[in-house]
Design an enzyme around this catalytic site. Sequence first.
Site, PDB file in Angstrom:
ATOM      1  N   GLY A   1       0.823  -1.203   0.000  1.00  0.00           N
ATOM      2  CA  GLY A   1       0.000   0.000   0.000  1.00  0.00           C
ATOM      3  C   GLY A   1       0.855   1.250   0.000  1.00  0.00           C
ATOM      4  O   GLY A   1       1.813   1.353   0.769  1.00  0.00           O
ATOM      5  N   THR A   2       0.511   2.217  -0.853  1.00  0.00           N
ATOM      6  CA  THR A   2       1.353   3.404  -1.008  1.00  0.00           C
ATOM      7  C   THR A   2       0.767   4.663  -0.384  1.00  0.00           C
ATOM      8  O   THR A   2       1.360   5.733  -0.483  1.00  0.00           O
ATOM      9  CB  THR A   2       1.633   3.684  -2.500  1.00  0.00           C
ATOM     10  OG1 THR A   2       0.397   3.934  -3.176  1.00  0.00           O
ATOM     11  CG2 THR A   2       2.346   2.502  -3.135  1.00  0.00           C
TER      12      THR A   2
ATOM     13  N   ASP B   1      -0.349  -1.034  -4.696  1.00  0.00           N
ATOM     14  CA  ASP B   1      -1.676  -0.428  -4.613  1.00  0.00           C
ATOM     15  C   ASP B   1      -1.546   1.082  -4.442  1.00  0.00           C
ATOM     16  O   ASP B   1      -1.003   1.554  -3.446  1.00  0.00           O
ATOM     17  CB  ASP B   1      -2.455  -1.020  -3.429  1.00  0.00           C
ATOM     18  CG  ASP B   1      -3.863  -0.446  -3.343  1.00  0.00           C
ATOM     19  OD1 ASP B   1      -4.729  -0.898  -4.117  1.00  0.00           O
ATOM     20  OD2 ASP B   1      -4.086   0.468  -2.517  1.00  0.00           O
TER      21      ASP B   1
ATOM     22  N   TYR C   1      -4.082   9.734  -3.356  1.00  0.00           N
ATOM     23  CA  TYR C   1      -2.923   9.685  -2.464  1.00  0.00           C
ATOM     24  C   TYR C   1      -1.909  10.782  -2.779  1.00  0.00           C
ATOM     25  O   TYR C   1      -1.067  11.099  -1.937  1.00  0.00           O
ATOM     26  CB  TYR C   1      -2.220   8.322  -2.553  1.00  0.00           C
ATOM     27  CG  TYR C   1      -3.072   7.139  -2.160  1.00  0.00           C
ATOM     28  CD1 TYR C   1      -4.318   7.300  -1.536  1.00  0.00           C
ATOM     29  CD2 TYR C   1      -2.641   5.843  -2.418  1.00  0.00           C
ATOM     30  CE1 TYR C   1      -5.100   6.208  -1.200  1.00  0.00           C
ATOM     31  CE2 TYR C   1      -3.418   4.739  -2.076  1.00  0.00           C
ATOM     32  CZ  TYR C   1      -4.641   4.931  -1.477  1.00  0.00           C
ATOM     33  OH  TYR C   1      -5.409   3.844  -1.151  1.00  0.00           O
TER      34      TYR C   1
ATOM     35  N   LYS D   1      -6.993   4.133  -8.709  1.00  0.00           N
ATOM     36  CA  LYS D   1      -8.373   4.338  -8.276  1.00  0.00           C
ATOM     37  C   LYS D   1      -8.985   5.615  -8.852  1.00  0.00           C
ATOM     38  O   LYS D   1      -8.311   6.642  -8.944  1.00  0.00           O
ATOM     39  CB  LYS D   1      -8.446   4.383  -6.746  1.00  0.00           C
ATOM     40  CG  LYS D   1      -7.896   3.129  -6.066  1.00  0.00           C
ATOM     41  CD  LYS D   1      -8.026   3.216  -4.547  1.00  0.00           C
ATOM     42  CE  LYS D   1      -7.392   2.011  -3.865  1.00  0.00           C
ATOM     43  NZ  LYS D   1      -5.911   2.081  -3.854  1.00  0.00           N
TER      44      LYS D   1
ATOM     45  N   HIS E   1     -12.952   4.261  -6.327  1.00  0.00           N
ATOM     46  CA  HIS E   1     -12.434   4.381  -4.964  1.00  0.00           C
ATOM     47  C   HIS E   1     -13.520   4.246  -3.902  1.00  0.00           C
ATOM     48  O   HIS E   1     -13.329   3.581  -2.883  1.00  0.00           O
ATOM     49  CB  HIS E   1     -11.715   5.724  -4.815  1.00  0.00           C
ATOM     50  CG  HIS E   1     -10.646   5.727  -3.769  1.00  0.00           C
ATOM     51  ND1 HIS E   1      -9.479   6.420  -3.899  1.00  0.00           N
ATOM     52  CD2 HIS E   1     -10.564   5.117  -2.566  1.00  0.00           C
ATOM     53  CE1 HIS E   1      -8.718   6.244  -2.821  1.00  0.00           C
ATOM     54  NE2 HIS E   1      -9.369   5.455  -2.001  1.00  0.00           N
TER      55      HIS E   1
ATOM     56  N   SER F   1     -14.241  -0.427  -4.848  1.00  0.00           N
ATOM     57  CA  SER F   1     -13.721  -0.355  -3.486  1.00  0.00           C
ATOM     58  C   SER F   1     -14.770   0.270  -2.588  1.00  0.00           C
ATOM     59  O   SER F   1     -15.489   1.181  -3.005  1.00  0.00           O
ATOM     60  CB  SER F   1     -12.441   0.492  -3.472  1.00  0.00           C
ATOM     61  OG  SER F   1     -11.908   0.600  -2.176  1.00  0.00           O
TER      62      SER F   1
ATOM     63  N   GLN G   1     -12.378  -3.814  -2.875  1.00  0.00           N
ATOM     64  CA  GLN G   1     -11.344  -3.514  -1.876  1.00  0.00           C
ATOM     65  C   GLN G   1     -12.007  -2.809  -0.690  1.00  0.00           C
ATOM     66  O   GLN G   1     -12.616  -1.751  -0.845  1.00  0.00           O
ATOM     67  CB  GLN G   1     -10.259  -2.619  -2.489  1.00  0.00           C
ATOM     68  CG  GLN G   1      -9.090  -2.389  -1.554  1.00  0.00           C
ATOM     69  CD  GLN G   1      -8.039  -1.452  -2.122  1.00  0.00           C
ATOM     70  OE1 GLN G   1      -7.678  -0.449  -1.500  1.00  0.00           O
ATOM     71  NE2 GLN G   1      -7.518  -1.776  -3.309  1.00  0.00           N
TER      72      GLN G   1
ATOM     73  N   SER H   1      -5.110   0.704  11.695  1.00  0.00           N
ATOM     74  CA  SER H   1      -4.924   1.903  10.898  1.00  0.00           C
ATOM     75  C   SER H   1      -4.095   2.922  11.638  1.00  0.00           C
ATOM     76  O   SER H   1      -4.003   2.901  12.866  1.00  0.00           O
ATOM     77  CB  SER H   1      -6.295   2.504  10.541  1.00  0.00           C
ATOM     78  OG  SER H   1      -6.172   3.435   9.500  1.00  0.00           O
TER      79      SER H   1
ATOM     80  N   LYS I   1       0.794  -1.837   4.421  1.00  0.00           N
ATOM     81  CA  LYS I   1       1.351  -0.497   4.245  1.00  0.00           C
ATOM     82  C   LYS I   1       2.332  -0.190   5.362  1.00  0.00           C
ATOM     83  O   LYS I   1       2.004  -0.308   6.546  1.00  0.00           O
ATOM     84  CB  LYS I   1       0.215   0.535   4.263  1.00  0.00           C
ATOM     85  CG  LYS I   1       0.649   1.970   4.081  1.00  0.00           C
ATOM     86  CD  LYS I   1      -0.551   2.904   4.201  1.00  0.00           C
ATOM     87  CE  LYS I   1      -1.072   2.952   5.629  1.00  0.00           C
ATOM     88  NZ  LYS I   1      -2.208   3.842   5.810  1.00  0.00           N
TER      89      LYS I   1
ATOM     90  N   ILE J   1       8.479  -3.477   6.204  1.00  0.00           N
ATOM     91  CA  ILE J   1       8.207  -3.831   4.805  1.00  0.00           C
ATOM     92  C   ILE J   1       8.698  -5.252   4.531  1.00  0.00           C
ATOM     93  O   ILE J   1       8.001  -6.062   3.913  1.00  0.00           O
ATOM     94  CB  ILE J   1       8.881  -2.827   3.843  1.00  0.00           C
ATOM     95  CG1 ILE J   1       8.156  -1.470   3.906  1.00  0.00           C
ATOM     96  CG2 ILE J   1       8.862  -3.355   2.405  1.00  0.00           C
ATOM     97  CD1 ILE J   1       8.835  -0.361   3.131  1.00  0.00           C
TER      98      ILE J   1
ATOM     99  N   ASN K   1       6.597  -7.894   6.769  1.00  0.00           N
ATOM    100  CA  ASN K   1       5.222  -8.117   6.313  1.00  0.00           C
ATOM    101  C   ASN K   1       5.140  -9.042   5.109  1.00  0.00           C
ATOM    102  O   ASN K   1       4.076  -9.569   4.800  1.00  0.00           O
ATOM    103  CB  ASN K   1       4.554  -6.779   5.974  1.00  0.00           C
ATOM    104  CG  ASN K   1       4.257  -5.940   7.198  1.00  0.00           C
ATOM    105  OD1 ASN K   1       4.284  -6.433   8.326  1.00  0.00           O
ATOM    106  ND2 ASN K   1       3.978  -4.666   6.995  1.00  0.00           N
TER     107      ASN K   1
END
Length: 324
Positions: free
Chosen positions: A23-24, A51, A56, A85, A118, A167, A191, A222, A271, A278, A281
């Site tokens: 995730g970016t 992603d 973003y 998205k 999105h 999503s 998503q 989150s 993410k 990184i 995960n």
Amino acid sequence: MALKPDSYVVLNDGHKMPVIGFGTYAPETYTKEQAEKGTKLAIEVGYRHIDGAFMYGNEVQVGQAINSKIADGTVKREDIFYTGKLWNNSHTPERVRPALEHSLKDLQLDYMDLFIIHTPMDFQPGDDLFPTDENGKPIFHNTDIRDTWKAMEACKDAGLVQSIGVSNFNRHQLEVILNMPELKYKPVCNQVECHIYLNQSKLLKFCKSNDIVLVGYSVLGSSRAEKWIDQNSPKVLEDPVLNTISKKVNRSPAQVAMRYLLQRGIVVLAKSFSPERIKQNFQVFDFELSGEDMKTLDGVNKNLRYLNFDTWQEHPKYPLHDEY
């Protein structure tokens, strides 16, 4: 379940999506350059699913990361699965293709692997990402999602994107698309937020029955820095049941939380901008949770959402009024 670093799911249009994505999205506390560095490292570690999203604000940097790893021979373009998205201000049919082309230009890519809507909610069309009136209230729009979907299908036919999906859609909103009499392509994925506290069992069952892949974001909880997250909500990675199992299998709570979703057939997005995390995960392929452990983790579900779109709940297509 035999999962390997190169494992993928076959989408309903025949294309393949790697089971773990990087995730970016970066909160304001991170720079765009950190997103570029993180994406480069993720590709070096082994992630092949990236992603991203126009919203973003870092597709230029993410594209630079992807292209640099293609240029140095780490990967070929066909090895990378990039998800973009369509933001809420571009749901009107005439704005869909230009939005996709804008992202492709920023990314310096000829095509996207996956382009998804999105959210089902749309705003006043225009350049403002979050349009508001003089009182600060969001300016909503109400484009027929079927018209948006037809424009998405046209983008696939034009070769600008290989697969299309959605999503943050609930079951009813998915059915609106699935029941289109002139439907050409089903959504390949939905998503949504998904983790041990929101395991999405009902939505997962519905998606599987329609050959739609469930892709989970916020799989480790989150970020607490985000203004729309309840700061008092429990933290996934501090859950005592999760930690007990992680000690038993000698893996980190994050690795167990991700493995739980993977074994349920969910594609996970991880993410982080910490090099150590990184790497960690992505190390979820050399162990397996037992049926007993899976059932135990099923039991910690709280139907708890971290991301709630509260300021948009008056939108006619607000997705969270429904159970799933």
